[in-house]
Design an enzyme around this catalytic site. Structure first.
Site, PDB file in Angstrom:
ATOM      1  N   GLY A  77       1.131  -1.536   0.038  1.00  0.00           N
ATOM      2  CA  GLY A  77       0.256   0.175  -0.463  1.00  0.00           C
ATOM      3  C   GLY A  77       0.695   1.508   0.171  1.00  0.00           C
ATOM      4  O   GLY A  77       1.496   0.689  -1.213  1.00  0.00           O
ATOM      5  N   SER A 126       3.225   3.037   2.778  1.00  0.00           N
ATOM      6  CA  SER A 126       3.494   3.315   4.536  1.00  0.00           C
ATOM      7  C   SER A 126       3.466   4.167   5.062  1.00  0.00           C
ATOM      8  O   SER A 126       3.299   4.595   6.248  1.00  0.00           O
ATOM      9  CB  SER A 126       4.906   2.414   4.510  1.00  0.00           C
ATOM     10  N   CYS A 162       6.543  -5.627   0.574  1.00  0.00           N
ATOM     11  CA  CYS A 162       6.294  -4.482  -0.053  1.00  0.00           C
ATOM     12  C   CYS A 162       5.969  -2.890   1.215  1.00  0.00           C
ATOM     13  O   CYS A 162       6.685  -2.601   2.293  1.00  0.00           O
ATOM     14  CB  CYS A 162       5.687  -4.171  -0.633  1.00  0.00           C
ATOM     15  N   ARG A 167      12.464   3.332   0.364  1.00  0.00           N
ATOM     16  CA  ARG A 167      11.518   3.260  -0.116  1.00  0.00           C
ATOM     17  C   ARG A 167      11.703   3.330  -2.008  1.00  0.00           C
ATOM     18  O   ARG A 167      12.324   4.783  -2.255  1.00  0.00           O
ATOM     19  CB  ARG A 167      10.442   4.750   0.308  1.00  0.00           C
ATOM     20  N   HIS A 223       5.411  -8.187  -4.815  1.00  0.00           N
ATOM     21  CA  HIS A 223       3.700  -8.806  -3.649  1.00  0.00           C
ATOM     22  C   HIS A 223       3.480 -10.443  -4.060  1.00  0.00           C
ATOM     23  O   HIS A 223       3.247 -10.847  -5.343  1.00  0.00           O
ATOM     24  CB  HIS A 223       2.796  -7.759  -4.725  1.00  0.00           C
ATOM     25  N   GLU A 277       1.364 -11.893  -3.361  1.00  0.00           N
ATOM     26  CA  GLU A 277       0.195 -12.340  -3.245  1.00  0.00           C
ATOM     27  C   GLU A 277      -0.518 -12.074  -4.760  1.00  0.00           C
ATOM     28  O   GLU A 277      -1.785 -12.487  -4.898  1.00  0.00           O
ATOM     29  CB  GLU A 277      -1.218 -11.137  -2.078  1.00  0.00           C
TER      30      GLU A 277
HETATM   31  N1  GLN Z   1       6.496   3.015  -2.765  1.00  0.00           N
HETATM   32  C1  GLN Z   1       4.974   2.826  -1.394  1.00  0.00           C
HETATM   33  C2  GLN Z   1       5.619   2.837   0.146  1.00  0.00           C
HETATM   34  O1  GLN Z   1       6.549   4.026   0.242  1.00  0.00           O
HETATM   35  C3  GLN Z   1       5.207   0.785  -1.724  1.00  0.00           C
HETATM   36  C4  GLN Z   1       4.306  -0.106  -2.770  1.00  0.00           C
HETATM   37  C5  GLN Z   1       4.444  -0.957  -2.499  1.00  0.00           C
HETATM   38  O2  GLN Z   1       3.057  -1.039  -1.128  1.00  0.00           O
HETATM   39  N2  GLN Z   1       3.262  -1.426  -3.595  1.00  0.00           N
HETATM   40  O3  GLN Z   1       4.672   2.083   0.738  1.00  0.00           O
END
Ligand code: GLN
Length: 201
Positions: free
Chosen positions: A49, A51, A81, A110, A176, A178
């Site tokens: 998601g 973060s 992620c 990130r 990911h 999932e």
């Molecule tokens: N770039 C997102 C972050 O910094 C992580 C992306 C992802 O979870 N697909 O949280």
């Protein structure tokens, strides 16, 4: 249902695909948004998601202290992620106020693959899931830039940077698992970190 009650941190992000993967493995899941719900689970999956948004919602929902306490008492956790970022010891290129739990001794950067290739897919060998590589989907993914003692690197990208690590009951992936039919990374978490044998349906 026997076996662990698996919590899915459901503040934000890709919760449903993890639930489907875990349900296909016969695991009972509950969504975690409150400290009461957190107290009822035997393990926690933190999805992908955003973060920094997840961090704000953890604060707003009063989950920072209870989650820090559970993790320091050995709660098995699987972060993908953004979930990996939340579990890390150190965040590079994070927001100044962004919370992370130090449940695994890694520093993560990130959005480490930059804008040009912010999403890509590749097949990666991954320790402990068998000989077949894992099809890994990276979406604005972090990479691990420092690995502490006691952290196992399970997979790296071509340039050698780690993208899957484990320390005790905590497993993290930059990608990911999932997204797709292959359940081996979830099984790895359940069997090695939660100590439960799964039965794929
Ligand atoms: N770039 C997102 C972050 O910094 C992580 C992306 C992802 O979870 N697909 O949280």
């Amino acid at each position: 249902m026997n076996g662990p009650c698996l919590g899915l941190l459901a503040l934000q992000g890709a919760v449903d695909l993890h639930r489907h993967a875990l349900e296909r493995l016969g695991v009972h899941t509950v969504e975690v948004r409150t400290s009461e719900q957190l107290a009822s689970v035997d393990a926690l999956v933190i999805p992908g998601g955003e973060s920094s948004t997840m961090s704000k919602l953890l604060v707003l929902n009063g989950l920072v202290e209870p989650l820090a306490e559970r993790l320091s008492n050995g709660l098995p956790a699987f972060g993908t992620c953004a979930g990996m970022i939340v579990l890390a010891a150190e965040i590079l290129d994070g927001r100044a106020d962004q919370v992370s739990f130090g449940a695994i001794d890694i520093a993560v950067r990130r959005n480490a693959f930059g804008r040009q290739i912010d999403s890509f897919e590749t097949d990666l060998p991954l320790s402990d899931v068998g000989d077949e590589p894992v099809h890994a989907v990276f979406i604005r993914a972090p990479v691990v830039e420092r690995v502490g003692e006691g952290v196992e690197v399970l997979a790296t990208v071509d340039d050698g940077r780690p993208v899957a690590c484990r320390q005790g009951p905590v497993l993290v992936t930059s990608f990911h698992p999932e997204l797709g039919p292959d359940l081996r990374v979830h099984e790895l978490f359940l069997s090695q970190c939660v100590g439960w044998t799964t039965h794929a349906r």
